[in-house]
Design a protein around this motif. Structure first.
Motif, mmCIF file in Angstrom:
data_model
loop_
_atom_site.group_PDB
_atom_site.id
_atom_site.type_symbol
_atom_site.label_atom_id
_atom_site.label_comp_id
_atom_site.label_asym_id
_atom_site.label_seq_id
_atom_site.Cartn_x
_atom_site.Cartn_y
_atom_site.Cartn_z
ATOM 1 N N TYR A 211 0.864 -1.038 -0.072
ATOM 2 C CA TYR A 211 -0.024 -0.002 -0.044
ATOM 3 C C TYR A 211 0.834 1.268 -0.026
ATOM 4 C CZ TYR A 211 -3.637 -3.297 1.268
ATOM 5 O OH TYR A 211 -4.426 -4.396 1.401
ATOM 6 N N PRO A 212 0.384 2.397 -0.374
ATOM 7 C CA PRO A 212 1.180 3.666 -0.490
ATOM 8 C C PRO A 212 1.668 3.961 0.990
ATOM 9 C CG PRO A 212 -0.862 3.891 -1.839
ATOM 10 C CD PRO A 212 -1.038 2.540 -0.912
ATOM 11 N N ILE A 213 2.821 4.502 0.821
ATOM 12 C CA ILE A 213 3.704 4.944 2.121
ATOM 13 C C ILE A 213 3.718 6.460 2.048
ATOM 14 C CG2 ILE A 213 5.752 5.044 3.240
ATOM 15 C CD1 ILE A 213 6.550 2.435 2.093
ATOM 16 N N TYR A 214 3.006 6.960 3.303
ATOM 17 C CA TYR A 214 2.954 8.417 3.496
ATOM 18 C C TYR A 214 4.222 8.792 3.833
ATOM 19 C CZ TYR A 214 -1.891 8.492 2.594
ATOM 20 O OH TYR A 214 -3.366 8.540 2.025
ATOM 21 N N VAL A 215 5.160 9.570 2.897
ATOM 22 C CA VAL A 215 6.261 10.069 3.210
ATOM 23 C C VAL A 215 6.543 11.003 4.707
ATOM 24 C CG1 VAL A 215 8.279 11.644 2.113
ATOM 25 C CG2 VAL A 215 7.153 10.026 0.762
ATOM 26 N N PRO A 216 5.577 11.718 4.789
ATOM 27 C CA PRO A 216 5.784 12.766 6.134
ATOM 28 C C PRO A 216 5.857 11.848 7.391
ATOM 29 C CG PRO A 216 4.002 13.740 4.311
ATOM 30 C CD PRO A 216 4.314 12.415 4.003
ATOM 31 N N LEU A 217 5.457 10.514 7.328
ATOM 32 C CA LEU A 217 5.290 9.596 8.526
ATOM 33 C C LEU A 217 6.575 9.036 8.625
ATOM 34 C CD1 LEU A 217 1.825 7.828 8.133
ATOM 35 C CD2 LEU A 217 2.448 9.938 9.502
ATOM 36 N N LEU A 218 7.572 9.381 7.598
ATOM 37 C CA LEU A 218 8.847 8.692 7.685
ATOM 38 C C LEU A 218 9.740 9.470 8.656
ATOM 39 C CD1 LEU A 218 9.518 7.336 4.063
ATOM 40 C CD2 LEU A 218 8.770 5.993 6.122
#
Length: 339
Positions: A211-218
């Motif tokens: 599923y898509p990974i939300y970059v701001p959560l990294l």
């Protein structure tokens, strides 16, 4: 003189020496004699095959110093990425999250796993010895593959991709892997790449998030590593960017390094190279400019870099030694492009 040519099984020991020094992340150059022998054998079969379209072929080259018979580099082309196993990438995308009631409109950077680049031809296995990294010989090791593609277009796809090794520190730790992949495998980045080199990337890629990974959560360190190039891979990145490759759309699923792509028709060494007739002459020019040259053969493919005093529209005069290195005779055609 350095000559790029197809690898032979007799090169195995030299190729393993190169593989042992290649950076973490170059899984296409495992430091394993059997895997490298299989790679050379597959390449020899591909060069010998009659091919009308791109399929499962791989073409592996070495950069040989004719004076010492020492291999100074290597590189390869896979005719079709993902032919025998899925070719995974993360695609850079933007999702919009909006609420009219709250007057909020946010654009969020996400990474979506995809197979978009499956079927493209793939440049891989690039390595040159440290003393040649910042020299024009690195251009020969990388761009001579493109001259081979120009001479044999039926063997390759209309688009080309390459995965550039991403950032990892001096201890071999990858911030991107630690933030993403390590959550699904309790192994280090170096160990994951070692396993991929010995086996396949597919078994790890299939267990990565679908599923898509939300970059701001990294973590910030992982975000900063996205699209970054390992220092030892900077030379091939720079060469291919000058060739017209693009870098904004995809990144590697393991270390976040950039995945470059280009249409064959827009690659400089393919679109701007010229076929020129050879004439044997005496002596070598005392002035001129450096060119990359290749013959138009398959199993006897050769490419060199020479300083030439040549005018467009005229035949190319080569000395006997230069013609021998290129494996051409008087009246043959060679392909050339300025360095």
């Amino acid at each position: 003189m350095l000559v790029m040519r197809p690898a032979r099984m007799a090169d195995l020991q030299e190729v393993q020496r190169l593989a042992a020094d290649s950076p973490i992340g170059v899984t296409s150059l495992p430091n394993d004699a059997q895997r490298l022998a299989d790679k050379i054998a597959a390449s020899e079969s591909s060069f010998a095959a009659e091919v009308m379209f791109n399929g499962e072929e791989t073409y592996f080259f070495v950069l040989e110093d004719l004076a010492t018979a020492r291999s100074m580099g290597c590189s390869a082309i896979v005719a079709s990425a993902g032919y025998s196993e899925p070719f995974y990438s993360f695609r850079n995308e933007t999702f919009v999250h909006a609420s009219r009631e709250l007057a909020i409109h946010n654009k969020i950077h996400v990474l979506s796993p995809c197979h978009d680049l499956t079927g493209n031809s793939l440049l891989t296995s690039f390595y040159v010895v440290p003393e040649l990294v910042r020299s024009a010989w690195a251009e020969l090791n990388s761009r001579a593959r493109l001259l081979f593609m120009a001479g044999h277009p039926e063997r390759f796809a209309e688009s080309v991709v390459t995965e550039i090794v991403g950032y990892s520190d001096e201890n071999g730790d990858s911030p991107f892997w630690n933030a993403v992949g390590r959550n699904f495998f309790n192994i280090s980045y170096a160990e994951a790449e070692r396993l991929c080199g010995l086996n396949s990337r597919t078994f790890i890629a299939e267990l990565m998030p679908h599923y898509p990974i939300y970059v701001p959560l990294l973590p910030d360190t992982a975000q900063e590593a996205m699209g970054q190039v390992h220092p030892r891979a900077q030379v091939t990145f720079d060469i291919l960017m000058r060739e017209g490759f693009e870098t904004d759309h995809y990144i590697d699923i393991f270390d976040g390094g950039p995945t470059l792509n280009a249409r064959v028709s827009g690659i400089r060494s393919i679109a701007q190279s010229r076929l020129v007739a050879v004439r044997l002459g005496e002596g070598e020019p005392s002035h001129g400019r450096p060119y990359l040259l290749s013959n138009e053969q398959l199993q006897d493919y050769r490419a060199v870099m020479l300083t030439l005093d040549w005018a467009p529209g005229q035949p190319l005069t080569l000395s006997a030694a230069q013609a021998q290195a290129l494996n051409v005779s008087d009246g043959a055609s060679v392909r050339l492009i300025p360095v």
